[in-house]
Design a protein around this motif. Structure first.
Motif, PDB file in Angstrom:
ATOM      1  N   UNK A 230       0.892  -1.129   0.112  1.00  0.00           N
ATOM      2  CA  UNK A 230      -0.018   0.094   0.057  1.00  0.00           C
ATOM      3  C   UNK A 230       0.954   1.406  -0.099  1.00  0.00           C
ATOM      4  N   UNK A 231       2.061   1.111   0.214  1.00  0.00           N
ATOM      5  CA  UNK A 231       3.047   2.355   0.073  1.00  0.00           C
ATOM      6  C   UNK A 231       3.034   3.273  -1.317  1.00  0.00           C
ATOM      7  N   UNK A 232       3.547   4.022  -1.526  1.00  0.00           N
ATOM      8  CA  UNK A 232       3.696   4.922  -2.630  1.00  0.00           C
ATOM      9  C   UNK A 232       4.882   4.386  -3.514  1.00  0.00           C
ATOM     10  N   UNK A 233       4.772   3.228  -4.204  1.00  0.00           N
ATOM     11  CA  UNK A 233       5.732   2.587  -4.722  1.00  0.00           C
ATOM     12  C   UNK A 233       6.169   3.231  -5.853  1.00  0.00           C
ATOM     13  N   UNK A 234       5.315   3.975  -6.745  1.00  0.00           N
ATOM     14  CA  UNK A 234       5.656   4.669  -7.787  1.00  0.00           C
ATOM     15  C   UNK A 234       6.557   6.144  -7.735  1.00  0.00           C
ATOM     16  N   UNK A 235       6.031   6.766  -6.580  1.00  0.00           N
ATOM     17  CA  UNK A 235       6.852   7.766  -6.025  1.00  0.00           C
ATOM     18  C   UNK A 235       8.396   7.299  -5.660  1.00  0.00           C
ATOM     19  N   UNK A 236       8.288   6.241  -4.823  1.00  0.00           N
ATOM     20  CA  UNK A 236       9.561   5.805  -4.522  1.00  0.00           C
ATOM     21  C   UNK A 236      10.482   5.527  -5.778  1.00  0.00           C
ATOM     22  N   UNK A 237      10.181   4.699  -6.763  1.00  0.00           N
ATOM     23  CA  UNK A 237      10.717   4.251  -8.043  1.00  0.00           C
ATOM     24  C   UNK A 237      11.258   5.625  -8.746  1.00  0.00           C
ATOM     25  N   UNK A 238      10.313   6.574  -8.808  1.00  0.00           N
ATOM     26  CA  UNK A 238      10.632   7.960  -9.324  1.00  0.00           C
ATOM     27  C   UNK A 238      11.883   8.681  -8.722  1.00  0.00           C
ATOM     28  N   UNK A 239      11.941   8.334  -7.417  1.00  0.00           N
ATOM     29  CA  UNK A 239      13.097   8.867  -6.993  1.00  0.00           C
ATOM     30  C   UNK A 239      14.499   8.136  -7.087  1.00  0.00           C
ATOM     31  N   UNK A 240      14.099   6.731  -7.190  1.00  0.00           N
ATOM     32  CA  UNK A 240      15.254   6.068  -7.628  1.00  0.00           C
ATOM     33  C   UNK A 240      15.842   6.463  -9.007  1.00  0.00           C
ATOM     34  N   UNK A 241      14.901   6.502  -9.960  1.00  0.00           N
ATOM     35  CA  UNK A 241      15.374   6.940 -11.323  1.00  0.00           C
ATOM     36  C   UNK A 241      15.888   8.293 -11.415  1.00  0.00           C
ATOM     37  N   UNK A 242      15.667   9.349 -10.599  1.00  0.00           N
ATOM     38  CA  UNK A 242      16.242  10.356 -10.524  1.00  0.00           C
ATOM     39  C   UNK A 242      17.580  10.267  -9.852  1.00  0.00           C
ATOM     40  N   UNK A 243      18.050   9.367  -9.217  1.00  0.00           N
ATOM     41  CA  UNK A 243      19.304   8.930  -8.556  1.00  0.00           C
ATOM     42  C   UNK A 243      19.946   8.176  -9.627  1.00  0.00           C
ATOM     43  N   UNK A 244      19.552   7.992 -10.900  1.00  0.00           N
ATOM     44  CA  UNK A 244      20.239   6.909 -11.809  1.00  0.00           C
ATOM     45  C   UNK A 244      20.291   5.304 -11.249  1.00  0.00           C
ATOM     46  N   UNK A 245      19.051   5.055 -10.701  1.00  0.00           N
ATOM     47  CA  UNK A 245      18.865   3.618 -10.398  1.00  0.00           C
ATOM     48  C   UNK A 245      17.645   3.087 -11.071  1.00  0.00           C
ATOM     49  N   UNK A 246      18.049   2.043 -11.916  1.00  0.00           N
ATOM     50  CA  UNK A 246      17.048   1.596 -12.780  1.00  0.00           C
ATOM     51  C   UNK A 246      16.245   0.502 -12.027  1.00  0.00           C
ATOM     52  N   UNK A 247      14.740   0.800 -12.294  1.00  0.00           N
ATOM     53  CA  UNK A 247      13.899  -0.062 -11.615  1.00  0.00           C
ATOM     54  C   UNK A 247      13.543  -1.268 -12.371  1.00  0.00           C
ATOM     55  N   UNK A 248      13.785  -2.655 -11.708  1.00  0.00           N
ATOM     56  CA  UNK A 248      13.637  -3.880 -12.558  1.00  0.00           C
ATOM     57  C   UNK A 248      12.147  -4.332 -12.392  1.00  0.00           C
ATOM     58  N   UNK A 249      11.298  -4.072 -13.226  1.00  0.00           N
ATOM     59  CA  UNK A 249       9.690  -4.476 -12.782  1.00  0.00           C
ATOM     60  C   UNK A 249       9.773  -6.085 -12.901  1.00  0.00           C
ATOM     61  N   UNK A 250      10.316  -6.826 -11.896  1.00  0.00           N
ATOM     62  CA  UNK A 250      10.222  -8.121 -11.897  1.00  0.00           C
ATOM     63  C   UNK A 250       9.439  -8.709 -10.888  1.00  0.00           C
ATOM     64  N   UNK A 251       8.819 -10.061 -11.245  1.00  0.00           N
ATOM     65  CA  UNK A 251       8.061 -10.707 -10.047  1.00  0.00           C
ATOM     66  C   UNK A 251       8.721 -12.204  -9.589  1.00  0.00           C
ATOM     67  N   UNK A 252       8.053 -12.403  -8.525  1.00  0.00           N
ATOM     68  CA  UNK A 252       8.571 -13.658  -7.969  1.00  0.00           C
ATOM     69  C   UNK A 252       8.108 -14.931  -8.861  1.00  0.00           C
ATOM     70  N   UNK A 253       8.921 -15.738  -9.205  1.00  0.00           N
ATOM     71  CA  UNK A 253       8.557 -16.748 -10.102  1.00  0.00           C
ATOM     72  C   UNK A 253       8.434 -18.030  -9.159  1.00  0.00           C
ATOM     73  N   UNK A 254       7.043 -18.680  -9.234  1.00  0.00           N
ATOM     74  CA  UNK A 254       6.866 -20.138  -8.846  1.00  0.00           C
ATOM     75  C   UNK A 254       6.748 -21.262  -9.640  1.00  0.00           C
ATOM     76  N   UNK A 255       7.256 -22.437  -9.187  1.00  0.00           N
ATOM     77  CA  UNK A 255       7.268 -23.349 -10.127  1.00  0.00           C
ATOM     78  C   UNK A 255       5.496 -23.810 -10.259  1.00  0.00           C
ATOM     79  N   UNK A 256       5.124 -24.116 -11.485  1.00  0.00           N
ATOM     80  CA  UNK A 256       3.814 -24.586 -11.597  1.00  0.00           C
ATOM     81  C   UNK A 256       3.737 -26.093 -11.567  1.00  0.00           C
ATOM     82  N   UNK A 257       2.562 -26.778 -11.416  1.00  0.00           N
ATOM     83  CA  UNK A 257       2.773 -28.284 -11.203  1.00  0.00           C
ATOM     84  C   UNK A 257       3.324 -28.838 -12.296  1.00  0.00           C
ATOM     85  N   UNK A 258       3.105 -28.357 -13.429  1.00  0.00           N
ATOM     86  CA  UNK A 258       4.143 -29.171 -14.384  1.00  0.00           C
ATOM     87  C   UNK A 258       5.439 -29.101 -14.386  1.00  0.00           C
TER      88      UNK A 258
END
Length: 373
Positions: free
Chosen positions: A337-365
């Motif tokens: 619920x935090x303001x993640x977009x504002x945090x990421x925007x500040x990272x960007x200003x500091x030349x930090x690249x946000x990597x929009x990755x998600x956790x990967x879980x193994x599926x049953x297959x």
């Protein structure tokens, strides 16, 4: 060749360390890692020619690193992905031969999402992922009897034979997926047993100190990843900490004890579903790594990583370096619920690249067991 698939495709995810870095290289010490939804894909196709090929668009221009030791030129294979691919082939085909499976000639194509299209290295464990993907694909190709535990052990043997140090936690994350608590095994024991035991026997044995526990993250936990723009060499950083270990053993043992206690408390936070408990130990682990860096003279937390952490803390997140530090990625564990977009925007200003990755879980297959046919 009769009995072989025409085309096999397997993939393995990248990873990030959440906590427990450096201490986890010691036998039985824990760390927490997470698998991410960026992959190395390995395709194997039977070749009718007399030669096989290893093809990779990402790695075709890969350079070979070397350094000077006295008058000797020493080549460092640990940062060359082809070393891991070749080691994975060697170990998996040794397993195939031990089961009397005939060997074939084939083409291997490697495709990696773990580095950017322009060749940026994000520090997502590409050497582990390429090893795991190659092992999985060859086990499938040769119809070898494996489950996740055997895939981990085969890939760990292959990876360790190239790298020579490290905990193999990145291999575990690529094999098991999701969030894991990983306790490193006794690599000296493994090296010794490789001289005496065949692979089927070694794969069936329990490995001393090895433990992999799957964790469930609280629903309100968001993992946000930032890349500093500066790649780092894990192998070289671990080498330098090893020198500190040798020179100042009591301080190093103190670090190990505190790191173990921190990770155990963090695991309890996962079990309790408590974001605040997890965040408290993220901050604790960051402080331990800062102290280790100061005492050893190794720059684990760079100025850019310091900025990343300070910005995240300003939004209520708990942040730290991920992995060996010295560059690569930092992480923030924060309430969704935090303001993640504002945090990421500040990272960007500091030349930090946000990597929009998600956790990967193994599926049953992918919770599979391959049987001989």
């Amino acid at each position: 060749m009769k009995g072989f698939f025409i085309l096999i495709t397997e993939k393995a995810p990248g990873k990030l360390y959440i906590a427990g870095e450096y201490a986890v290289v010691e036998n039985g010490f824990p760390a927490i890692l997470v698998a991410l939804n960026q992959f190395v894909t390995c395709k194997i196709e039977h070749s009718n020619a007399e030669v096989g090929r290893i093809i990779s668009h990402q790695y075709q221009d890969n350079s070979l690193l070397w350094r000077r030791q006295g008058d000797q030129m020493v080549i460092d294979k640990r940062d060359n992905p082809f070393s891991y691919i070749l080691s994975a082939i060697s170990v998996t085909e040794e397993y195939a031969r031990s089961l009397n499976q005939p060997l074939a000639i084939y083409d291997i194509t490697i495709d990696s999402q773990l580095d950017s299209a322009s060749g940026k290295k994000y520090g997502l464990g590409s050497s582990a992922a390429v090893t795991v993907a190659t092992v999985k694909a060859l086990c499938h190709f040769y119809h070898l009897p494996v489950n996740l535990d055997r895939i981990f052990k085969l890939a760990a043997i292959a990876h360790f034979s190239v790298q020579g140090n490290g905990s193999l936690g990145d291999v575990a994350a690529s094999v098991y997926g999701g969030w894991i608590a990983y306790h490193s095994f006794d690599r000296q024991w493994l090296a010794e047993q490789r001289h005496y035991l065949d692979l089927p026997t070694l794969l069936n044995l329990p490995w001393p100190d090895l433990k992999v526990e799957k964790l469930t993250a609280p629903d309100d936990l968001a993992l946000v990843i930032g890349w500093t723009g500066k790649p780092a060499s894990t192998s070289q950083l671990v080498d330098r900490i090893s020198l500190f270990k040798a020179q100042r053993q009591s301080e190093y043992r103190e670090f190990l004890t505190k790191s173990r206690q921190c990770i155990q408390a963090m695991v309890e936070g996962f079990h309790a579903g408590s974001l605040s408990m997890i965040q408290a130990e993220i901050r604790h682990n960051r402080a331990l790594l800062q102290q280790l860096g100061q005492r050893s003279g190794v720059q684990i937390e760079t100025p850019t990583l310091l900025q990343l952490c300070e910005i995240a803390e300003g939004f209520g997140g708990a942040a730290k370096t991920s992995g060996a530090g010295g560059g690569d990625c930092g992480i923030a564990v924060i309430d969704r619920q935090a303001d993640l977009q504002s945090m990421i925007a500040q990272w960007t200003k500091a030349s930090i690249e946000h990597l929009p990755l998600q956790v990967h879980y193994l599926d049953s297959a992918h919770q599979y067991t391959i049987k001989l046919k």
